[in-house]
Motif scaffolding. Structure first.
Motif, mmCIF file in Angstrom:
data_model
loop_
_atom_site.group_PDB
_atom_site.id
_atom_site.type_symbol
_atom_site.label_atom_id
_atom_site.label_comp_id
_atom_site.label_asym_id
_atom_site.label_seq_id
_atom_site.Cartn_x
_atom_site.Cartn_y
_atom_site.Cartn_z
ATOM 1 N N ALA A 38 0.835 -1.206 0.000
ATOM 2 C CA ALA A 38 0.000 0.000 0.000
ATOM 3 C C ALA A 38 0.869 1.255 0.000
ATOM 4 N N ALA A 39 1.972 1.210 0.738
ATOM 5 C CA ALA A 39 2.887 2.352 0.760
ATOM 6 C C ALA A 39 3.542 2.560 -0.601
ATOM 7 N N GLU A 40 3.818 1.462 -1.292
ATOM 8 C CA GLU A 40 4.393 1.559 -2.638
ATOM 9 C C GLU A 40 3.397 2.206 -3.596
ATOM 10 N N LEU A 41 2.123 1.808 -3.497
ATOM 11 C CA LEU A 41 1.100 2.421 -4.349
ATOM 12 C C LEU A 41 0.955 3.910 -4.020
ATOM 13 N N GLU A 42 0.949 4.235 -2.735
ATOM 14 C CA GLU A 42 0.871 5.644 -2.326
ATOM 15 C C GLU A 42 2.052 6.433 -2.890
ATOM 16 N N ALA A 43 3.233 5.852 -2.830
ATOM 17 C CA ALA A 43 4.425 6.530 -3.341
ATOM 18 C C ALA A 43 4.319 6.769 -4.842
ATOM 19 N N GLU A 44 3.707 5.825 -5.569
ATOM 20 C CA GLU A 44 3.557 6.013 -7.019
ATOM 21 C C GLU A 44 2.533 7.106 -7.323
ATOM 22 N N PHE A 45 1.468 7.177 -6.527
ATOM 23 C CA PHE A 45 0.528 8.298 -6.644
ATOM 24 C C PHE A 45 1.270 9.623 -6.462
ATOM 25 N N GLN A 46 2.112 9.679 -5.450
ATOM 26 C CA GLN A 46 2.820 10.927 -5.149
ATOM 27 C C GLN A 46 3.834 11.252 -6.250
ATOM 28 N N ARG A 47 4.499 10.236 -6.792
ATOM 29 C CA ARG A 47 5.479 10.464 -7.859
ATOM 30 C C ARG A 47 4.803 11.038 -9.100
ATOM 31 N N LEU A 48 3.629 10.505 -9.425
ATOM 32 C CA LEU A 48 2.913 10.958 -10.618
ATOM 33 C C LEU A 48 2.174 12.273 -10.376
ATOM 34 N N GLY A 49 1.827 12.523 -9.123
ATOM 35 C CA GLY A 49 0.929 13.624 -8.784
ATOM 36 C C GLY A 49 -0.448 13.041 -8.558
ATOM 37 N N PRO A 50 -0.936 13.015 -7.317
ATOM 38 C CA PRO A 50 -2.199 12.318 -7.012
ATOM 39 C C PRO A 50 -3.373 12.750 -7.866
ATOM 40 N N ASP A 51 -3.394 14.011 -8.282
ATOM 41 C CA ASP A 51 -4.539 14.483 -9.066
ATOM 42 C C ASP A 51 -4.394 14.176 -10.554
ATOM 43 N N THR A 52 -3.347 13.416 -10.928
ATOM 44 C CA THR A 52 -3.192 13.013 -12.331
ATOM 45 C C THR A 52 -3.589 11.558 -12.562
ATOM 46 N N VAL A 53 -3.866 10.820 -11.479
ATOM 47 C CA VAL A 53 -4.113 9.379 -11.603
ATOM 48 C C VAL A 53 -5.595 9.108 -11.838
ATOM 49 N N ILE A 54 -5.885 8.355 -12.879
ATOM 50 C CA ILE A 54 -7.256 7.955 -13.192
ATOM 51 C C ILE A 54 -7.671 6.757 -12.362
ATOM 52 N N ALA A 55 -6.817 5.719 -12.331
ATOM 53 C CA ALA A 55 -7.232 4.474 -11.688
ATOM 54 C C ALA A 55 -6.048 3.585 -11.376
ATOM 55 N N PHE A 56 -6.273 2.689 -10.440
ATOM 56 C CA PHE A 56 -5.400 1.553 -10.181
ATOM 57 C C PHE A 56 -6.070 0.336 -10.792
ATOM 58 N N MET A 57 -5.348 -0.406 -11.653
ATOM 59 C CA MET A 57 -5.881 -1.577 -12.338
ATOM 60 C C MET A 57 -5.196 -2.836 -11.830
ATOM 61 N N ALA A 58 -5.983 -3.882 -11.564
ATOM 62 C CA ALA A 58 -5.393 -5.134 -11.102
ATOM 63 C C ALA A 58 -6.302 -6.304 -11.433
ATOM 64 N N GLU A 59 -5.697 -7.467 -11.647
ATOM 65 C CA GLU A 59 -6.456 -8.721 -11.714
ATOM 66 C C GLU A 59 -6.763 -9.144 -10.277
#
Length: 443
Positions: free
Chosen positions: A186-207
């Motif tokens: 979860a921390a890794e996903l949060e870090a990726e949101f922050q790297r990209l800019g949280p307001d630029t992310v549309i979705a997290f996709m997963a099987e």
């Protein structure tokens, strides 16, 4: 040599002449147990009379009508079956011809949703490494199958980035608890949101359960709620791909029901129509539909064969058979038996590092050394050897290579039809065990 472009251009595959129940019959008349339902597709097996009758009846009424002008009865009925009871808040369905098309539709709808509600800056998707979302360029961009991505890397969209899968067998640190591992992801996903800019992310996709690329890897308890919490915190969507793992394959009609979350968009295919017709689609949460309805009032996407009358009629019949014959109960019971038999056969096998899955969706991961989890040289093509040895013994299974990083690692999947009996499960595991041992002996 055949004039048809096959998956291999060096040798023609055997011809499947007919199918009946869990069996396929090749050109020599041999009966082959379809132990993986093709690619986890043939959930009712082959030649189910009710599905065939439904297809014929639809052909007698209407074979095709373009959705720019018409809807059709079978598509409307299928949508009612899938979302008429609003499972988890999913209220609308869009039907296309494959899982790849379904993932494309999900990607486009998610982007359009944010355009409609006034957030055009959202242009990025986060998915997972060693995932698979389809073979079209958009779906391949979303996926993390390194082997399939590599030839087309210059063509793939930069709008997609990837974080780690929940792959406890190899990636959980020594001494790390389930809760600690989930928190780290979860921390890794949060870090990726922050790297990209949280307001630029549309979705997290997963099987929901990772399919062919990683081999039936289930998430640890609490993983998906933790991932959804990150998405919710930043106003992003959760897109769950259940093309392979859904529609009853894991023992519930929707595998997210077993995870304690509801997606904003769900992709379905394979078990939706059981292979009787090409069909896939997306199931969409009411709030996403409301966003589109309050804006342009249209989904800016479409295919010639979307909501195809015959494909939808086949899927209606498949879903009615699953419900009326209570096949999810059989998936759960036979899934427990499959797990037990695989554990008995491979639990102490020196070259089987992991046995994993859920329902009638199981895989073994093959290793050179069980203690170190070291893998066989990819040049040996162990997964291909397993496939051929299984076929010689009258069993079709679904082996893959590149389990770890697209190059290293081997696994093999079993995904029998939902109609399988206890005796058939036993026979599948017996033949599979012989095939694995023969493949290893051939190295």
């Amino acid at each position: 040599m055949s004039h048809l472009v096959h998956r291999s251009l060096h040798a023609d595959p055997p011809l499947a002449l007919r199918g009946e129940g869990i069996y396929l019959y090749d050109q020599s008349g041999r009966a082959i147990i379809d132990g993986s339902g093709g690619a986890a597709v043939a959930c009712l097996g082959h030649g189910h009379p009710r599905v065939i009758e439904a297809i014929k009846a639809q052909l007698d009424k209407l074979a095709y009508a373009h959705t720019a002008l018409f809807s059709c009865e079978s598509a409307e009925e299928l949508a009612d079956i899938m979302v008429g009871h609003r499972p988890g808040g999913l209220t609308h369905a869009y039907f296309c011809s494959s899982g790849s098309e379904g993932n494309e539709a999900a990607i486009k709808m998610a982007r359009q949703y944010f355009l409609e509600i006034g957030q055009p800056e959202r242009t990025r998707f986060i998915a997972r490494r060693q995932s698979y979302h389809g073979n079209t360029l958009g779906a391949l961009s979303a996926g993390g199958n390194a082997m399939r991505r590599a030839p087309y890397q210059p063509l793939l969209s930069p709008a997609f980035s990837h974080v780690s899968p929940c792959y406890a067998y190899r990636d959980r640190a020594e001494g790390e608890s389930d809760e600690q591992y989930v928190a780290r992801l979860a921390a890794e996903l949060e870090a990726e949101f922050q790297r990209l800019g949280p307001d630029t992310v549309i979705a997290f996709m997963a099987e929901t359960v990772v399919g062919a690329t990683l081999g039936c890897v289930t998430a640890l308890p609490g993983y998906f709620p933790a991932m959804k919490a990150v998405c919710d915190r930043h106003g992003a969507l959760l897109i769950l791909d259940e093309v392979m793992s859904g529609m009853g394959r894991c023992g519930a009609l929707h595998t997210w029901e077993q995870e304690g979350v509801t997606p904003d968009i769900q992709i379905v295919a394979k078990g939706l129509g059981g292979g009787y017709q090409p069909i896939g689609g997306i199931l969409v949460h009411g709030r996403v539909i409301e966003g589109l309805t309050g804006g342009t009032g249209a989904f800016m996407h479409g295919h010639t064969y979307q909501a195809h009358p015959v494909a939808c009629a086949a899927a209606v019949a498949v879903q009615k058979v699953i419900a009326e014959e209570k096949l999810l109960d059989n998936v759960q019971a036979m899934g427990a038996r499959l797990e037990q038999r695989l554990t008995e056969r491979f639990g102490n096998h020196r070259h089987v590092g992991d046995i994993r899955g859920r329902g009638l969706f199981w895989a073994i991961e093959l290793v050179e050394d069980r203690a170190s989890k070291s893998v066989f040289d990819p040049a040996l093509k162990l997964n291909e050897r397993v496939k051929m040895q299984a076929y010689e013994r009258g069993l079709a299974c679904y082996p893959m290579g590149g389990t770890i990083d697209g190059r290293r690692g081997d696994h093999a999947i079993l995904a029998p039809p939902y109609i399988a009996t206890a005796a058939q499960i036993d026979e599948i595991v017996d033949r599979f065990g012989e095939a694995v041992d023969a493949a290893l002996a051939s190295l």
